[in-house]
Scaffold this motif. Structure first.
Motif, short mmCIF file in Angstrom:
data_model
loop_
_atom_site.label_atom_id
_atom_site.label_comp_id
_atom_site.label_asym_id
_atom_site.label_seq_id
_atom_site.Cartn_x
_atom_site.Cartn_y
_atom_site.Cartn_z
N THR A 55 0.86 -1.17 0.00
CA THR A 55 0.00 0.00 0.00
C THR A 55 0.90 1.23 0.00
OG1 THR A 55 -1.69 -1.16 1.29
CG2 THR A 55 -1.85 1.24 1.19
N LEU A 56 0.61 2.19 -0.86
CA LEU A 56 1.39 3.42 -0.94
C LEU A 56 0.61 4.58 -0.31
CD1 LEU A 56 2.69 3.15 -4.62
CD2 LEU A 56 3.81 2.38 -2.53
N PHE A 57 1.35 5.52 0.30
CA PHE A 57 0.71 6.63 1.01
C PHE A 57 1.25 7.97 0.53
CE2 PHE A 57 0.37 2.97 3.75
CZ PHE A 57 -0.93 3.06 4.23
N ASP A 58 0.32 8.89 0.30
CA ASP A 58 0.64 10.28 0.03
C ASP A 58 0.31 11.04 1.31
OD1 ASP A 58 0.51 12.99 -0.59
OD2 ASP A 58 -0.29 12.68 -2.59
N LYS A 77 -0.24 11.36 14.07
CA LYS A 77 -0.82 10.30 13.25
C LYS A 77 -0.11 8.99 13.60
CE LYS A 77 -2.12 13.25 9.35
NZ LYS A 77 -1.99 13.47 7.89
N TYR A 78 -0.79 7.87 13.33
CA TYR A 78 -0.25 6.57 13.73
C TYR A 78 -0.52 5.53 12.66
CZ TYR A 78 -0.64 8.96 18.23
OH TYR A 78 -0.55 9.87 19.24
N PHE A 136 1.33 9.44 8.31
CA PHE A 136 0.05 9.04 7.73
C PHE A 136 -0.66 8.13 8.72
CE2 PHE A 136 3.22 5.94 6.49
CZ PHE A 136 2.60 4.74 6.76
N ASP A 137 -1.97 7.96 8.51
CA ASP A 137 -2.78 7.09 9.35
C ASP A 137 -3.03 5.76 8.64
OD1 ASP A 137 -3.31 8.77 11.62
OD2 ASP A 137 -4.61 9.97 10.33
#
Length: 215
Positions: free
Chosen positions: A43-46, A180-181, A152-153
């Motif tokens: 999973t990628l996060f912005d 955030k966690y 990020f969450d």
């Protein structure tokens, strides 16, 4: 799925929205003998746009791969077809959708006790009811949740019992709202003696994907 992070070629032109995915997360589940491993992919996060991108095989054709960007703040999802050619991963924009939130409250079918062990570790005891009036219960599983501070969450695991919005909200309510966690590890011990471990491993990434202008 790790190769998806290495080479990217975007096949769309003019765009109004661009996502820059600066973190990647690998999810794995380990069985009781530590040799049984379930890989749930990347999973990628912005972190700037509070968006994430997940990868799926097409339900109509398991050889086809899709990527879906979820942008909760804007209420949109963006779908791409993904192909690999000459060691490059090619994203071809397909379409966008409006996200629909399910706000219906669902009655919790379990009795759950949650205790904070320290700043980022929580113990969850989950009981199942043994009669219709819910006056009797027996323990089904004990789990220890470990969180990490992040940009990020992310609070998801693949589990029959402890993958619960109720548990998520209870744990997050015990934490400062200024941070955030992400959920880094969950160890589940079932009443029958079996034990499962969920691990989420985070790394930095540098991937940019545009979305065409929405009409």
């Amino acid at each position: 799925m790790k190769y998806i992070l290495y080479f990217f070629l975007i096949t769309v032109s003019a765009h109004a929205q661009t996502y820059h995915f600066d973190y990647s997360l690998e999810s794995n589940r380990y069985g009781p003998n530590k040799k049984d491993i379930w890989e749930f992919g990347t999973t990628l996060f912005d972190s700037k746009n509070n968006a994430k991108m997940s990868f799926y095989t097409d339900y109509q054709d398991s050889d086809k791969l899709k990527a879906i960007v979820y942008d909760k703040d804007r209420g949109k999802s963006h779908v791409y077809f993904v192909t690999i050619f000459n060691d490059k991963t090619i994203f071809k924009y397909s379409h966008s959708n409006t996200l629909i939130e399910n706000k219906k409250e669902i009655d919790n079918p379990y009795f759950i006790e949650i205790a904070q062990l320290d700043s980022l570790n929580f113990k969850v005891d989950l009981y199942i009811y043994t009669n219709e009036k819910k006056t009797k219960r027996k323990k089904k599983v004990t789990a220890v949740f470990t969180l990490e501070k992040s940009d990020f969450d992310y609070f998801e695991i693949r589990s029959d019992f402890t993958d619960s919005p109720y548990i998520k909200e209870r744990i997050l309510s015990m934490l400062p709202t200024t941070s955030k966690y992400y959920l880094s590890k969950v160890i589940e011990k079932f009443a029958g003696g079996s034990e499962y471990t969920f691990l989420n491993t985070v790394e930095s990434s540098d991937i940019t994907i545009p979305v065409p202008t929405q009409k």
